[in-house]
Design an enzyme around this catalytic site. Structure first.
Site, PDB file in Angstrom:
ATOM      1  N   LYS A   1      35.347  57.120  12.823  1.00 11.51           N
ATOM      2  CA  LYS A   1      33.618  56.493  13.349  1.00 11.51           C
ATOM      3  C   LYS A   1      32.312  56.935  13.094  1.00 11.51           C
ATOM      4  O   LYS A   1      31.865  56.697  11.892  1.00 11.51           O
ATOM      5  CB  LYS A   1      34.092  55.728  14.291  1.00 11.51           C
ATOM      6  CG  LYS A   1      33.205  54.377  14.552  1.00 11.51           C
ATOM      7  CD  LYS A   1      33.013  53.011  13.701  1.00 11.51           C
ATOM      8  CE  LYS A   1      32.060  52.332  13.803  1.00 11.51           C
ATOM      9  NZ  LYS A   1      31.515  51.536  12.804  1.00 11.51           N
TER      10      LYS A   1
ATOM     11  N   TRP B   1      39.311  65.669  15.917  1.00  7.57           N
ATOM     12  CA  TRP B   1      38.800  65.135  14.246  1.00  7.57           C
ATOM     13  C   TRP B   1      38.703  66.279  13.998  1.00  7.57           C
ATOM     14  O   TRP B   1      37.533  67.189  13.322  1.00  7.57           O
ATOM     15  CB  TRP B   1      38.108  64.312  14.354  1.00  7.57           C
ATOM     16  CG  TRP B   1      38.083  63.495  12.784  1.00  7.57           C
ATOM     17  CD1 TRP B   1      38.877  62.491  12.680  1.00  7.57           C
ATOM     18  CD2 TRP B   1      37.291  64.404  11.336  1.00  7.57           C
ATOM     19  NE1 TRP B   1      38.817  62.424  11.016  1.00  7.57           N
ATOM     20  CE2 TRP B   1      37.866  63.720  10.197  1.00  7.57           C
ATOM     21  CE3 TRP B   1      36.346  65.394  11.125  1.00  7.57           C
ATOM     22  CZ2 TRP B   1      37.490  63.192   9.153  1.00  7.57           C
ATOM     23  CZ3 TRP B   1      35.735  65.234  10.024  1.00  7.57           C
ATOM     24  CH2 TRP B   1      36.533  64.582   8.987  1.00  7.57           C
TER      25      TRP B   1
ATOM     26  N   ASN C   1      32.877  70.699  19.608  1.00  8.67           N
ATOM     27  CA  ASN C   1      32.527  69.844  18.489  1.00  8.67           C
ATOM     28  C   ASN C   1      31.606  70.282  17.665  1.00  8.67           C
ATOM     29  O   ASN C   1      30.852  70.940  17.693  1.00  8.67           O
ATOM     30  CB  ASN C   1      31.662  68.228  18.897  1.00  8.67           C
ATOM     31  CG  ASN C   1      32.906  67.570  20.176  1.00  8.67           C
ATOM     32  OD1 ASN C   1      34.239  68.130  20.009  1.00  8.67           O
ATOM     33  ND2 ASN C   1      31.635  67.271  20.047  1.00  8.67           N
ATOM     34  N   GLY C   2      32.543  70.345  16.070  1.00  8.37           N
ATOM     35  CA  GLY C   2      31.094  71.154  15.555  1.00  8.37           C
ATOM     36  C   GLY C   2      32.156  72.065  14.203  1.00  8.37           C
ATOM     37  O   GLY C   2      33.328  71.920  14.773  1.00  8.37           O
TER      38      GLY C   2
ATOM     39  N   GLU D   1      29.356  49.154  -2.042  1.00  9.66           N
ATOM     40  CA  GLU D   1      30.231  48.508  -0.137  1.00  9.66           C
ATOM     41  C   GLU D   1      30.918  47.977  -0.180  1.00  9.66           C
ATOM     42  O   GLU D   1      32.304  48.265   0.018  1.00  9.66           O
ATOM     43  CB  GLU D   1      28.880  47.902   0.310  1.00  9.66           C
ATOM     44  CG  GLU D   1      29.701  47.639   1.675  1.00  9.66           C
ATOM     45  CD  GLU D   1      29.765  48.820   3.019  1.00  9.66           C
ATOM     46  OE1 GLU D   1      29.428  49.687   2.571  1.00  9.66           O
ATOM     47  OE2 GLU D   1      30.423  48.332   3.670  1.00  9.66           O
TER      48      GLU D   1
ATOM     49  N   CYS E   1      35.306  64.334  16.753  1.00 11.67           N
ATOM     50  CA  CYS E   1      34.900  64.262  18.632  1.00 11.67           C
ATOM     51  C   CYS E   1      34.103  64.023  19.465  1.00 11.67           C
ATOM     52  O   CYS E   1      33.342  63.479  19.149  1.00 11.67           O
ATOM     53  CB  CYS E   1      35.261  65.859  18.017  1.00 11.67           C
ATOM     54  SG  CYS E   1      35.933  67.248  17.161  1.00 11.67           S
TER      55      CYS E   1
ATOM     56  N   GLU F   1      38.269  52.615   2.124  1.00 10.23           N
ATOM     57  CA  GLU F   1      38.655  52.698   3.524  1.00 10.23           C
ATOM     58  C   GLU F   1      40.072  52.553   4.072  1.00 10.23           C
ATOM     59  O   GLU F   1      40.936  53.108   4.546  1.00 10.23           O
ATOM     60  CB  GLU F   1      37.270  52.374   4.108  1.00 10.23           C
ATOM     61  CG  GLU F   1      36.433  53.050   3.900  1.00 10.23           C
ATOM     62  CD  GLU F   1      35.063  53.017   4.717  1.00 10.23           C
ATOM     63  OE1 GLU F   1      34.296  53.745   5.040  1.00 10.23           O
ATOM     64  OE2 GLU F   1      34.641  52.194   4.454  1.00 10.23           O
TER      65      GLU F   1
ATOM     66  N   LYS G   1      34.648  49.691   0.997  1.00  9.65           N
ATOM     67  CA  LYS G   1      35.620  49.197   2.271  1.00  9.65           C
ATOM     68  C   LYS G   1      36.902  48.876   1.997  1.00  9.65           C
ATOM     69  O   LYS G   1      37.872  49.087   2.449  1.00  9.65           O
ATOM     70  CB  LYS G   1      35.044  47.282   2.458  1.00  9.65           C
ATOM     71  CG  LYS G   1      33.989  46.836   3.830  1.00  9.65           C
ATOM     72  CD  LYS G   1      33.861  47.923   4.573  1.00  9.65           C
ATOM     73  CE  LYS G   1      33.152  49.030   3.813  1.00  9.65           C
ATOM     74  NZ  LYS G   1      32.240  49.538   5.328  1.00  9.65           N
TER      75      LYS G   1
ATOM     76  N   ARG H   1      35.858  55.850  18.500  1.00 10.36           N
ATOM     77  CA  ARG H   1      35.008  57.030  16.738  1.00 10.36           C
ATOM     78  C   ARG H   1      36.488  57.458  16.140  1.00 10.36           C
ATOM     79  O   ARG H   1      35.871  57.919  15.190  1.00 10.36           O
ATOM     80  CB  ARG H   1      34.359  58.476  17.902  1.00 10.36           C
ATOM     81  CG  ARG H   1      33.603  57.363  18.484  1.00 10.36           C
ATOM     82  CD  ARG H   1      32.468  58.134  18.936  1.00 10.36           C
ATOM     83  NE  ARG H   1      31.730  57.917  19.725  1.00 10.36           N
ATOM     84  CZ  ARG H   1      30.764  58.149  20.175  1.00 10.36           C
ATOM     85  NH1 ARG H   1      30.352  59.474  19.891  1.00 10.36           N
ATOM     86  NH2 ARG H   1      29.121  57.352  21.019  1.00 10.36           N
TER      87      ARG H   1
ATOM     88  N   HIS I   1      29.202  51.483 -21.008  1.00  8.61           N
ATOM     89  CA  HIS I   1      29.045  53.082 -21.827  1.00  8.61           C
ATOM     90  C   HIS I   1      30.248  54.177 -21.095  1.00  8.61           C
ATOM     91  O   HIS I   1      30.041  55.001 -20.195  1.00  8.61           O
ATOM     92  CB  HIS I   1      28.189  53.657 -20.925  1.00  8.61           C
ATOM     93  CG  HIS I   1      26.798  52.871 -21.122  1.00  8.61           C
ATOM     94  ND1 HIS I   1      26.185  53.159 -22.742  1.00  8.61           N
ATOM     95  CD2 HIS I   1      26.148  51.491 -20.912  1.00  8.61           C
ATOM     96  CE1 HIS I   1      25.172  52.228 -22.916  1.00  8.61           C
ATOM     97  NE2 HIS I   1      24.644  51.719 -22.045  1.00  8.61           N
TER      98      HIS I   1
HETATM   99  N1  HGA Z   1      36.060  72.053  14.437  1.00  9.45           N
HETATM  100  C1  HGA Z   1      36.854  72.017  15.353  1.00  9.45           C
HETATM  101  C2  HGA Z   1      36.363  70.885  16.018  1.00  9.45           C
HETATM  102  C3  HGA Z   1      36.146  69.468  14.748  1.00  9.45           C
HETATM  103  C4  HGA Z   1      34.988  68.636  15.743  1.00  9.45           C
HETATM  104  O1  HGA Z   1      34.359  68.606  16.069  1.00  9.45           O
HETATM  105  N2  HGA Z   1      35.267  67.128  14.590  1.00  9.45           N
HETATM  106  O2  HGA Z   1      34.389  66.166  15.119  1.00  9.45           O
HETATM  107  C5  HGA Z   1      38.328  72.399  14.401  1.00  9.45           C
HETATM  108  O3  HGA Z   1      38.913  71.553  13.539  1.00  9.45           O
HETATM  109  O4  HGA Z   1      39.095  71.968  15.791  1.00  9.45           O
END
Ligand code: HGA
Length: 610
Positions: free
Chosen positions: A605, A74, A104-105, A483, A2, A490, A487, A27, A506
Site C-alpha cells: 500500500k 515486504w 524497513n528500507g 489510471e 514494512c 494491478e 487499475k 499496507r 503510430h
Molecule cells: N530490505 C528488507 C526490508 C524491506 C522493506 O523495508 N520492505 O518494505 C528486506 O528485504 O527484508
C-alpha cells in the site's frame, strides 16, 4: 509495506506488538515476525502467513516478555520466506542470540558489509540486507546498545528505520532512522517505537517524529535522542489522534468496492464546505508563494502521478502557469534545471512514499523552497516537509489499488488550479462561482455514475477471459486512461496499456485484433470528432470497442462498439467522473477472475522503500 513496532514496558508487550502489526497490515506484506526478551534470552516467532497466524503461534509457543520488537515485511532482498522474515538475530560466538533487529528500507552497501562480517566469522541465515545490520550491531557491541547502534548506522548506506534490542540489556530498545519513517510513542514508565503512529493508536497518543539521522534510546522511564552527529536533540512531542474505528466492510465484498462507493462522501469531505477560493486553503503564506512562482513542478508516483498529469491540463488551461510532471524516482536522479520560482507540488496518499519524499528533498537541495503537498495523512512526513499543504479527506484507504485517494487528490488539485488562477488574476468571479458550483455538485454526479455498476459488471464478465486490453483517451482524459489501465493491471493481472487516442496509428494499432478490447473514454469535448475517427481506425481492424460516452456524443451501440452512457457531461471536472467506471470495470473484472482484489500479488500500500 514494512511495518515496525517496538516496546519496552513492565507488562507483557506481545499483545501491543501484534495489535500494532494488525493496524499496519492493510499496507501489504508477505511475512511477519515478533521477538521478545524472555527469561534472559531472545525468543521469536516468524510466519509467512497473516498476523493472525503469527498470533496463534505466539500463544502456542508461550512467547511473552516486557521488551520486544515486531515487523511486517515486504521483501526487497531475499524471497518472502520464514528464514528471511524479521526479526533477525545475531550472536557471534556466544552460543545464543544476543541482538534482535527489524528493519524497513534497503541497505545499499550490504554486499560489502556482508563480506566484512563473514570475514569476522558471522554466518548468515538469510538473503536479506537486514541481517547485515544485526551482525554489524553485534560486532560493534561493547556493553552499550545505544553506542553500538550509533556506530553501526554510520556504516550504513541507503534507507532504514530500525528497532533493536539486546539480550544483555533487558529494558532497552534502540531505534534509528534515515529515509524511512520512525516514531516514538511515550507512555507512563513504558515507551514504544513504530514506523507509523497508527500502530500505537489505543496505546499512546503522545508521539515524537524522529528525523533523518536520529538514533533513539528507549528505556522504561526515559527516552534520549541524538542526531546524526551524536549530539543530544529535543524533538517535539505531538498529541496525535488517529482514527482507529475498525473499517467495516458493510454490504461490500471487498474494501476496494467499499472505497469506490465512498467517493461521494470522500470528495464532499475533501471540499469541506468551501465557500470561496482563497490561496490560504493551502496554508498561511500561500498567497505570497502563488504570486511569486511562475511555474509548477509536480512530483509523484503511480496513481498520484496520473493525478498530477491531469492537473497539468487544468493548471495550464485555467491558471496559465506552465507545469512539468515528473515521476519522482526519475526526477531525483536526473540532471534538471532548477528555478527558485517553481512551486514544487508533491502528491502522495500516505505522505510516506519514499521516492516522492526523496524527490522533494532533492528539489529543495536545488534551492526550490516553495513546496506544497496534496496528501491524505495530516501527520505524515510529506506534510511536515512541505511549507504548504492540502489534506484530502478520503479516510483510511485499505485496498492496495487506490480509488478514493485518487479522486480526492484530483479534487484538491482542481482547488489548487482555481487558487493559482485567482492569484494570477485569470479567474473572473463569475467563472470562479461556476467552478465552485460544479465542485459542490460533484458528489451527486459521482453517485449517479456509481449507479452504472450493473452494466459495467456485464462488461467485466467479458473482460475476465482476456489477457490484454487497450485504454484510449485524449487531452485531460488521457491520464484517466492511464489510471484505468493501471487499475486493471494491478488487480486483475490483465496486461493493459493506455494511449492518447491520436497516437494509436503510430504503433499500437498493430496490436488490435478481435481479441483486443479497447476501452475508450469519450467525453463531449472539443476533441470528440477526432476521437471518433480514432475509434473507427480500431473498428475497421476488428477491435472491440468498449466506450464510456457522454450522453450527447451520439456514439451508438453497434456491432463491435459497446457503449455505456455517462449520466452527464461535466466540463473541466469530467476526468473525475470518467475515473469511476474504469475503477468499477477493473474491480469486477478482477472479481470475475478470482484474484485477491484488496491485496494484489507483489504490491504494497504505502511504498516506503525506494
Ligand atoms: N530490505 C528488507 C526490508 C524491506 C522493506 O523495508 N520492505 O518494505 C528486506 O528485504 O527484508
Amino acid at each position: 509495506m514494512c511495518g515496525i513496532v517496538g516496546a519496552v514496558a513492565q507488562r507483557d508487550i506481545t499483545p501491543i506488538l501484534l495489535e500494532g502489526l494488525k493496524r499496519l497490515e492493510y499496507r501489504g506484506y508477505d511475512s511477519c515476525g515478533v521477538a521478545v526478551h524472555a527469561d534472559g534470552a531472545l525468543k521469536r516467532a516468524r510466519s509467512t502467513e497473516r498476523v493472525a497466524q503469527l498470533q496463534e503461534q505466539v500463544a502456542k509457543e508461550h512467547i511473552a516478555g516486557f521488551t520486544g520488537i515486531a515487523h511486517t515485511r515486504w521483501a526487497t532482498h531475499g524471497a518472502p520466506a520464514t528464514h528471511n522474515a524479521h526479526p533477525h538475530f545475531s550472536g557471534h560466538g556466544k552460543g545464543s542470540a544476543r541482538i534482535a533487529l527489524v528493519h524497513n528500507g534497503i541497505i545499499e552497501n550490504h554486499d560489502e558489509l556482508r563480506a566484512e562480517l563473514q570475514a569476522a566469522g558471522y554466518a548468515f541465515e538469510s538473503q536479506t540486507d537486514t541481517e547485515v545490520i544485526a551482525h554489524l550491531v553485534d560486532h560493534l557491541y561493547n556493553g552499550d546498545l545505544f553506542e553500538a547502534v550509533q556506530q553501526a548506522t554510520r556504516r550504513l548506506e541507503g534507507a532504514y528505520a530500525i528497532a533493536v534490542f539486546c539480550r544483555d540489556e533487558p529494558h532497552r530498545v534502540v531505534g534509528a532512522r534515515q529515509g524511512s519513517p520512525l516514531v516514538v510513542g511515550l507512555g507512563k514508565s513504558e515507551n514504544f517505537l513504530a514506523s507509523d503512529a497508527l500502530a500505537l493508536a489505543g496505546t499512546t497518543d503522545q508521539i515524537i517524529y524522529l528525523e533523518d539521522g536520529d538514533v533513539v534510546d528507549l528505556q522504561l522511564a526515559r527516552i534520549w535522542v541524538v542526531d546524526h552527529a551524536g549530539r543530544p536533540v529535543e524533538r517535539p512531542v505531538h498529541t496525535v489522534h488517529v482514527h482507529t474505528g475498525a473499517a467495516e466492510l458493510g454490504p461490500y465484498r471487498h474494501y476496494m468496492q467499499k472505497e469506490i462507493f465512498e467517493q461521494p462522501r470522500a470528495v464532499a469531505d475533501t471540499l469541506q464546505d468551501i465557500e470561496s477560493i482563497t490561496p490560504e486553503l493551502f496554508g498561511d503564506g500561500a498567497y505570497r508563494v502563488f504570486k511569486e512562482i511562475d511555474n509548477v513542478l509536480i512530483l509523484a508516483c503511480g496513481t498520484s502521478y496520473y493525478a498530477g498529469l491531469t492537473a497539468r491540463y487544468w493548471i495550464e488551461s485555467l491558471a496559465k502557469v506552465p507545469v512539468n510532471v515528473e515521476i519522482a524516482s526519475e526526477y531525483r536522479y536526473r540532471d534538471t534545471v532548477p528555478s527558485p520560482t517553481t512551486l514544487v507540488v508533491t502528491i502522495s496518499q500516505s505522505g510516506e512514499t519514499a521516492d516522492t519524499l526523496a524527490a522533494l528533498k532533492h528539489a529543495r537541495s536545488l534551492g526550490m523552497e516553495h513546496t506544497l503537498t496534496i496528501c491524505n495523512v495530516a501527520t505524515s512526513a510529506m506534510v511536515r516537509e512541505c511549507k504548504l499543504s492540502y489534506i484530502t479527506r478520503a479516510g483510511v484507504e485499505i485496498g492496495v489499488a487506490s480509488t478514493k485517494a485518487f479522486t480526492t487528490q484530483l479534487t484538491a488539485l482542481f482547488l489548487l488550479t482555481l487558487a493559482l488562477a485567482q492569484t494570477k488574476g485569470v479567474l473572473s468571479p463569475a467563472r470562479e462561482e461556476e467552478m465552485l458550483k460544479s465542485l459542490r455538485h460533484l458528489p451527486v454526479a459521482i453517485a449517479a455514475v456509481l449507479a452504472l455498476e450493473p452494466q459495467i459488471m456485464a462488461w467485466a464478465d467479458r473482460f475476465a477471459s482476456k489477457e490484454n486490453a487497450l485504454f484510449l483517451g485524449r487531452g485531460m482524459h488521457y491520464p484517466i486512461a492511464l489510471e484505468g489501465a493501471l487499475k486493471l493491471k494491478e488487480i486483475s493481472y490483465i496486461h493493459a496499456e493506455a494511449y492518447p487516442a491520436g497516437e494509436l496509428k503510430h504503433g499500437p494499432l498493430a496490436l488490435v485484433t478481435d481479441a483486443m478490447p479497447v476501452v475508450t473514454i469519450a467525453p463531449r469535448d472539443e476533441l470528440l470528432e477526432k476521437l471518433k475517427s480514432n475509434m473507427q481506425e480500431v473498428h475497421a481492424r476488428g477491435g472491440e470497442l468498449y466506450v464510456f460516452a457522454d450522453a450527447d456524443t451520439k456514439i451508438m451501440n453497434s456491432d463491435g462498439i459497446h457503449v455505456i452512457r455517462m449520466p452527464e457531461n461535466y466540463g473541466k471536472l469530467s476526468p473525475i467522473l470518467h475515473t469511476i467506471p474504469l475503477q468499477l470495470l477493473a474491480y469486477h473484472t478482477a472479481c470475475a477472475r478470482g484474484t485477491d482484489v484488496d491485496k494484489p500479488r507483489n504490491l504494497a500500500k504505502s511504498v516506503t522503500v525506494e
